[in-house]
Design a protein around this motif. Sequence first.
Motif, mmCIF file in Angstrom:
data_model
loop_
_atom_site.group_PDB
_atom_site.id
_atom_site.type_symbol
_atom_site.label_atom_id
_atom_site.label_comp_id
_atom_site.label_asym_id
_atom_site.label_seq_id
_atom_site.Cartn_x
_atom_site.Cartn_y
_atom_site.Cartn_z
ATOM 1 N N GLU A 149 0.857 -1.185 0.000
ATOM 2 C CA GLU A 149 0.000 0.000 0.000
ATOM 3 C C GLU A 149 0.894 1.236 0.000
ATOM 4 O O GLU A 149 1.822 1.334 0.804
ATOM 5 N N THR A 150 0.613 2.156 -0.922
ATOM 6 C CA THR A 150 1.488 3.321 -1.065
ATOM 7 C C THR A 150 0.810 4.642 -0.751
ATOM 8 O O THR A 150 1.482 5.657 -0.648
ATOM 9 N N GLY A 151 -0.512 4.658 -0.645
ATOM 10 C CA GLY A 151 -1.224 5.898 -0.352
ATOM 11 C C GLY A 151 -2.595 5.905 -0.981
ATOM 12 O O GLY A 151 -3.201 4.852 -1.180
ATOM 13 N N THR A 152 -3.077 7.113 -1.298
ATOM 14 C CA THR A 152 -4.374 7.255 -1.951
ATOM 15 C C THR A 152 -4.222 8.112 -3.204
ATOM 16 O O THR A 152 -3.352 8.976 -3.277
ATOM 17 N N ILE A 153 -5.090 7.838 -4.172
ATOM 18 C CA ILE A 153 -5.103 8.607 -5.417
ATOM 19 C C ILE A 153 -6.497 9.173 -5.632
ATOM 20 O O ILE A 153 -7.484 8.622 -5.153
ATOM 21 N N ASP A 154 -6.571 10.269 -6.346
ATOM 22 C CA ASP A 154 -7.833 10.915 -6.708
ATOM 23 C C ASP A 154 -8.188 10.473 -8.120
ATOM 24 O O ASP A 154 -7.343 10.488 -9.014
ATOM 25 N N LEU A 155 -9.433 10.079 -8.331
ATOM 26 C CA LEU A 155 -9.854 9.538 -9.626
ATOM 27 C C LEU A 155 -10.488 10.564 -10.554
ATOM 28 O O LEU A 155 -11.159 10.200 -11.519
ATOM 29 N N THR A 156 -10.248 11.843 -10.304
ATOM 30 C CA THR A 156 -10.790 12.886 -11.181
ATOM 31 C C THR A 156 -10.348 12.682 -12.621
ATOM 32 O O THR A 156 -11.141 12.818 -13.551
ATOM 33 N N ALA A 157 -9.088 12.309 -12.838
ATOM 34 C CA ALA A 157 -8.573 12.088 -14.199
ATOM 35 C C ALA A 157 -9.277 10.936 -14.895
ATOM 36 O O ALA A 157 -9.276 10.848 -16.118
ATOM 37 N N ALA A 158 -9.902 10.052 -14.126
ATOM 38 C CA ALA A 158 -10.644 8.924 -14.697
ATOM 39 C C ALA A 158 -12.125 9.256 -14.839
ATOM 40 O O ALA A 158 -12.937 8.370 -15.114
ATOM 41 N N GLY A 159 -12.481 10.526 -14.626
ATOM 42 C CA GLY A 159 -13.872 10.935 -14.752
ATOM 43 C C GLY A 159 -14.703 10.687 -13.512
ATOM 44 O O GLY A 159 -15.934 10.681 -13.577
ATOM 45 N N LEU A 160 -14.048 10.484 -12.370
ATOM 46 C CA LEU A 160 -14.754 10.234 -11.114
ATOM 47 C C LEU A 160 -14.319 11.250 -10.064
ATOM 48 O O LEU A 160 -13.650 10.915 -9.083
ATOM 49 N N PRO A 161 -14.687 12.526 -10.263
ATOM 50 C CA PRO A 161 -14.251 13.568 -9.325
ATOM 51 C C PRO A 161 -14.738 13.295 -7.903
ATOM 52 O O PRO A 161 -15.851 12.817 -7.700
ATOM 53 N N GLY A 162 -13.867 13.589 -6.947
ATOM 54 C CA GLY A 162 -14.199 13.416 -5.544
ATOM 55 C C GLY A 162 -14.025 11.998 -5.039
ATOM 56 O O GLY A 162 -14.241 11.727 -3.864
#
Length: 187
Positions: A149-162
Amino acid sequence: MLLRQATMADLPQIESIIRDGRELLAAQAIDQWQGSYPNTSILVDDIHQGWTVVLEENNEILGTAAIIPGEDPTYQEIEGQWLTKQAPYLAIHRVAVSSHHHGRGLAGELFQRLFDQIDHAANIESVRIDTHPQNMAMQHVIKKNGFSETGTIDLTAAGLPGTKDFAYERLTVNANPAHVVATATVK
């Protein structure tokens, strides 16, 4: 069992497996894949790009995943730290196994067969993957198969903001020590 590249003829079975996964997540009240992602257009593009692999037994597809080379836009920013920096990696997305075969360890089998191929591929130093924070089953499979486990990512770039997912990375046998910036530990 055989791991092979998917063809367009496999699309109906792949869509069925994705639909099963969506329903299983909904039954567990996990808000992953509950919108239009992944949709037919994405699955078709994955196949056309040559990214989709299927785990097959007796002409039945038991599992599927998209193995994507290159820079993944969703992995550009991380709250935490990737194990590698400036190293070529593959991203695994859209992992699903048939609901008719749950309990057989198919996700682990799919990962192991992928790693057998990836670990012998030149110029690939790591594999990255992410999953929903509530998807405990996938987290278990990911960690059991050598990811850290390395952390968390934001999926806005995948079209899933928030939306934020847990991020994981696994070094390959080709990992260049000069590119490894964090210690690989399985949590």
